[in-house]
Motif scaffolding. Structure first.
Motif, PDB file in Angstrom:
ATOM      1  N   TYR A 123       0.889  -1.155   0.000  1.00  0.00           N
ATOM      2  CA  TYR A 123       0.000   0.000   0.000  1.00  0.00           C
ATOM      3  C   TYR A 123       0.929   1.205   0.000  1.00  0.00           C
ATOM      4  O   TYR A 123       1.778   1.335   0.881  1.00  0.00           O
ATOM      5  CB  TYR A 123      -0.856  -0.037   1.273  1.00  0.00           C
ATOM      6  N   TYR A 153       3.841  -0.854   5.316  1.00  0.00           N
ATOM      7  CA  TYR A 153       2.641  -0.966   4.495  1.00  0.00           C
ATOM      8  C   TYR A 153       2.645  -2.180   3.568  1.00  0.00           C
ATOM      9  O   TYR A 153       1.956  -2.193   2.553  1.00  0.00           O
ATOM     10  CB  TYR A 153       2.431   0.311   3.683  1.00  0.00           C
ATOM     11  N   GLN A 168      -3.940  -1.758   5.896  1.00  0.00           N
ATOM     12  CA  GLN A 168      -3.024  -0.661   5.619  1.00  0.00           C
ATOM     13  C   GLN A 168      -3.777   0.670   5.530  1.00  0.00           C
ATOM     14  O   GLN A 168      -3.245   1.696   5.944  1.00  0.00           O
ATOM     15  CB  GLN A 168      -2.253  -0.930   4.319  1.00  0.00           C
ATOM     16  N   TYR A 172      -2.953   3.793   7.884  1.00  0.00           N
ATOM     17  CA  TYR A 172      -2.719   5.119   7.326  1.00  0.00           C
ATOM     18  C   TYR A 172      -3.651   6.153   7.951  1.00  0.00           C
ATOM     19  O   TYR A 172      -3.210   7.232   8.358  1.00  0.00           O
ATOM     20  CB  TYR A 172      -2.903   5.080   5.793  1.00  0.00           C
TER      21      TYR A 172
END
Length: 176
Positions: A123, A153, A168, A172
């Motif tokens: 990601y 990630y 992910q 985030y």
């Protein structure tokens, strides 16, 4: 005029995995993500089989996928590379502009990147790509090295989902 031919299948395995993942997410009520088809204009069609053998892109695409994850609007593009780098030439300016506008509206934009040499999926937040993109525009490096991709990630499988990228997105969002 951009023609679609054999190059049109690049990344198809990655997209198949993403499509399977998105189907599982929908079945489990976790997300609703749709593949955005690129509009094409057929040039050659086999009249017997109705298969398109040659076509051109009618307009520039924006991103590969768009949808919503538990109330959060998301859009992303899938990129695959056989090299130790992700070439920025594989990411087009109109895609960057769309993703930038998408985030300005409160959505989350990102890339799912597959480094086939390492058999690893990542990601990659749009803002990370944007930083590399700006440096490249100013004469800097025109690619992102594998070793600079944030290992935090990396995408793994879980609960029957091969590319479980929702974890992910959550990581985030929590880090924003």
């Amino acid at each position: 005029m951009a023609y679609w031919n054999s190059r049109g299948l690049r990344g198809s395995t990655l997209e198949e995995l993403i499509n399977f993942t998105n189907k599982k997410y929908r079945e489990k009520g976790l997300a609703l993500i749709q593949k955005i088809p690129t509009p094409i204009k057929p040039i050659k069609i086999d009249q017997k089989t109705r298969h398109i053998s040659l076509a051109y892109f009618e307009q520039k695409s924006t991103v590969d996928y768009i949808g919503v994850v538990q109330g959060i609007s998301v859009c992303f593009d899938a990129k695959e590379t056989t090299k130790e780098i992700l070439p920025l030439q594989n990411i087009h300016e109109h895609q960057m502009n769309f993703m930038d506008d998408f985030e300005k509206q409160g959505g989350i934009a990102f890339f799912l990147v597959y480094f086939s040499k390492h058999n690893e999926y990542f990601y990659v937040p749009f803002q990370s790509i944007k930083g590399y993109w700006k440096k490249a525009k100013d004469g800097g490096r025109k690619s992102i090295p594998y070793k600079e991709i944030d290992r935090e990630y990396i995408i793994g499988g879980k609960n029957g989902v091969y590319l479980h990228y929702l974890e992910q997105i959550k990581k985030y969002v929590e880090g924003m």
